[in-house]
Design a protein around this motif. Sequence first.
Motif, mmCIF file in Angstrom:
data_model
loop_
_atom_site.group_PDB
_atom_site.id
_atom_site.type_symbol
_atom_site.label_atom_id
_atom_site.label_comp_id
_atom_site.label_asym_id
_atom_site.label_seq_id
_atom_site.Cartn_x
_atom_site.Cartn_y
_atom_site.Cartn_z
ATOM 1 N N GLY A 117 0.796 -1.227 0.000
ATOM 2 C CA GLY A 117 0.000 0.000 0.000
ATOM 3 C C GLY A 117 0.823 1.269 0.000
ATOM 4 O O GLY A 117 1.811 1.411 -0.732
ATOM 5 N N THR A 118 0.438 2.213 0.865
ATOM 6 C CA THR A 118 1.095 3.520 0.906
ATOM 7 C C THR A 118 2.528 3.446 1.413
ATOM 8 O O THR A 118 3.271 4.416 1.281
ATOM 9 C CB THR A 118 0.302 4.501 1.790
ATOM 10 N N ALA A 119 2.925 2.306 1.951
ATOM 11 C CA ALA A 119 4.288 2.157 2.456
ATOM 12 C C ALA A 119 5.322 2.136 1.339
ATOM 13 O O ALA A 119 6.520 2.106 1.605
ATOM 14 C CB ALA A 119 4.399 0.890 3.304
ATOM 15 N N VAL A 120 4.884 2.166 0.080
ATOM 16 C CA VAL A 120 5.832 2.289 -1.019
ATOM 17 C C VAL A 120 6.471 3.681 -1.030
ATOM 18 O O VAL A 120 7.547 3.878 -1.603
ATOM 19 C CB VAL A 120 5.128 2.002 -2.371
ATOM 20 N N GLY A 121 5.825 4.644 -0.372
ATOM 21 C CA GLY A 121 6.289 6.033 -0.379
ATOM 22 C C GLY A 121 7.753 6.228 -0.029
ATOM 23 O O GLY A 121 8.510 6.841 -0.803
ATOM 24 N N PRO A 122 8.203 5.750 1.150
ATOM 25 C CA PRO A 122 9.612 5.977 1.504
ATOM 26 C C PRO A 122 10.590 5.307 0.553
ATOM 27 O O PRO A 122 11.691 5.806 0.342
ATOM 28 C CB PRO A 122 9.716 5.382 2.917
ATOM 29 N N PHE A 123 10.188 4.196 -0.053
ATOM 30 C CA PHE A 123 11.076 3.529 -1.005
ATOM 31 C C PHE A 123 11.215 4.352 -2.282
ATOM 32 O O PHE A 123 12.288 4.397 -2.889
ATOM 33 C CB PHE A 123 10.559 2.133 -1.327
ATOM 34 N N ILE A 124 10.141 5.011 -2.699
ATOM 35 C CA ILE A 124 10.234 5.873 -3.878
ATOM 36 C C ILE A 124 11.189 7.033 -3.605
ATOM 37 O O ILE A 124 11.989 7.416 -4.468
ATOM 38 C CB ILE A 124 8.835 6.369 -4.290
ATOM 39 N N ASN A 216 2.100 -3.126 6.105
ATOM 40 C CA ASN A 216 1.175 -3.906 6.907
ATOM 41 C C ASN A 216 1.921 -4.727 7.962
ATOM 42 O O ASN A 216 2.812 -5.510 7.618
ATOM 43 C CB ASN A 216 0.408 -4.837 5.955
ATOM 44 N N PRO A 217 1.571 -4.577 9.241
ATOM 45 C CA PRO A 217 2.283 -5.324 10.292
ATOM 46 C C PRO A 217 2.252 -6.834 10.093
ATOM 47 O O PRO A 217 3.221 -7.514 10.427
ATOM 48 C CB PRO A 217 1.537 -4.924 11.570
ATOM 49 N N GLU A 218 1.161 -7.359 9.548
ATOM 50 C CA GLU A 218 1.091 -8.806 9.313
ATOM 51 C C GLU A 218 2.083 -9.223 8.233
ATOM 52 O O GLU A 218 2.746 -10.263 8.351
ATOM 53 C CB GLU A 218 -0.328 -9.215 8.920
ATOM 54 N N MET A 219 2.195 -8.428 7.190
ATOM 55 C CA MET A 219 3.178 -8.720 6.148
ATOM 56 C C MET A 219 4.572 -8.709 6.731
ATOM 57 O O MET A 219 5.388 -9.614 6.476
ATOM 58 C CB MET A 219 3.071 -7.696 5.010
ATOM 59 N N ILE A 220 4.863 -7.694 7.523
ATOM 60 C CA ILE A 220 6.199 -7.578 8.109
ATOM 61 C C ILE A 220 6.491 -8.759 9.026
ATOM 62 O O ILE A 220 7.564 -9.372 8.957
ATOM 63 C CB ILE A 220 6.323 -6.240 8.867
ATOM 64 N N ARG A 221 5.544 -9.112 9.859
ATOM 65 C CA ARG A 221 5.744 -10.245 10.777
ATOM 66 C C ARG A 221 6.016 -11.534 10.014
ATOM 67 O O ARG A 221 6.983 -12.257 10.301
ATOM 68 C CB ARG A 221 4.511 -10.410 11.665
ATOM 69 N N ASP A 222 5.155 -11.830 9.033
ATOM 70 C CA ASP A 222 5.270 -13.094 8.311
ATOM 71 C C ASP A 222 6.520 -13.132 7.431
ATOM 72 O O ASP A 222 7.227 -14.148 7.376
ATOM 73 C CB ASP A 222 4.023 -13.332 7.457
ATOM 74 N N ALA A 223 6.805 -12.035 6.741
ATOM 75 C CA ALA A 223 7.998 -11.987 5.897
ATOM 76 C C ALA A 223 9.256 -12.068 6.752
ATOM 77 O O ALA A 223 10.224 -12.762 6.398
ATOM 78 C CB ALA A 223 8.000 -10.710 5.058
ATOM 79 N N ASN A 224 9.237 -11.377 7.878
ATOM 80 C CA ASN A 224 10.379 -11.409 8.788
ATOM 81 C C ASN A 224 10.665 -12.831 9.257
ATOM 82 O O ASN A 224 11.818 -13.280 9.278
ATOM 83 C CB ASN A 224 10.097 -10.498 9.979
ATOM 84 N N ILE A 243 17.891 -7.390 7.873
ATOM 85 C CA ILE A 243 16.463 -7.084 7.794
ATOM 86 C C ILE A 243 16.180 -5.763 8.510
ATOM 87 O O ILE A 243 16.453 -5.625 9.706
ATOM 88 C CB ILE A 243 15.601 -8.189 8.447
ATOM 89 N N THR A 244 15.647 -4.789 7.772
ATOM 90 C CA THR A 244 15.251 -3.500 8.344
ATOM 91 C C THR A 244 13.751 -3.345 8.110
ATOM 92 O O THR A 244 13.263 -3.660 7.029
ATOM 93 C CB THR A 244 16.007 -2.347 7.666
ATOM 94 N N GLN A 245 13.011 -2.884 9.115
ATOM 95 C CA GLN A 245 11.559 -2.861 8.958
ATOM 96 C C GLN A 245 10.930 -1.645 9.621
ATOM 97 O O GLN A 245 11.475 -1.062 10.554
ATOM 98 C CB GLN A 245 10.957 -4.140 9.546
ATOM 99 N N GLU A 246 9.744 -1.285 9.086
ATOM 100 C CA GLU A 246 8.951 -0.206 9.672
ATOM 101 C C GLU A 246 7.473 -0.509 9.463
ATOM 102 O O GLU A 246 7.019 -0.635 8.333
ATOM 103 C CB GLU A 246 9.298 1.142 9.025
ATOM 104 N N LYS A 247 6.754 -0.643 10.583
ATOM 105 C CA LYS A 247 5.310 -0.898 10.509
ATOM 106 C C LYS A 247 4.570 0.398 10.212
ATOM 107 O O LYS A 247 4.977 1.476 10.644
ATOM 108 C CB LYS A 247 4.810 -1.490 11.830
ATOM 109 N N TYR A 248 3.441 0.283 9.493
ATOM 110 C CA TYR A 248 2.717 1.482 9.088
ATOM 111 C C TYR A 248 1.497 1.787 9.950
ATOM 112 O O TYR A 248 0.808 2.754 9.697
ATOM 113 C CB TYR A 248 2.334 1.377 7.598
#
Length: 249
Positions: A117-124, A216-224, A243-248
Amino acid sequence: MWIEGEIIERIDWNDKLFSLKIKADIEPFIAGQFIKLSQIIDEKRIGRAYSIVNAPDSDFIEVLAVSVADGQLSPNLQKLNVGDVIDVSTKATGFMTLDEIPVSSSEEKQLWLMATGTAVGPFISMLDTLEPWSRFEKVILVYGVREAKDLAYLDKLEQMKLQYPEQFKLVLSVTRENYPGSMSCRIPAGLQSGEIEGNVGISISPEKSQVMLCGNPEMIRDANNILLERGLTKNLRRAPGQITQEKYW
């Protein structure tokens, strides 16, 4: 501390997803950081964090936001038009930045950016700087959304593919409808099955990869969890990892 910013442009990606470009004299920031936007509502200041989408050398701030029906601030932000004003925090913050990633050894050549979702923002914002392209041989963005209409900045990302044809790989995942050229699974499922790596012809490993997870915190948890099983470790200042992560939320 707050300053007044002026809306200089808005983009409506769909009926809920939008971007605002804001003219505001904030302090210098690092790609990947976020600011806060706020309004006084019912005599109470309501502020929310939004990642900065633009590169640090821009003369404006750009944020990507989604209007939540019961949100305290986002519905008001969606009503803003060019010429309207919004309060902006003077200083950006956040540690999901490339300078927090350990300096790559001769073997660390891949930067994996995984967003929902909107978490693509910081990567752009990061991709609009020279740093990822000078530090890594391959840069892979995995961008997951529910519907194709939720894909923001797709034209910009396609342009990056043309600009960096040998370095940049874009993997899209649209989970609730068929979209040409995209996966239809959640990011963790694509990691587990190997579909993501199969799409780009590159494998994730502790020796060669740095992975940034945002959204998404669930994505981060599962991918992590999947990445930990493969031998990657969380990146901490006291103990550098992969692994570096940030929940939205």
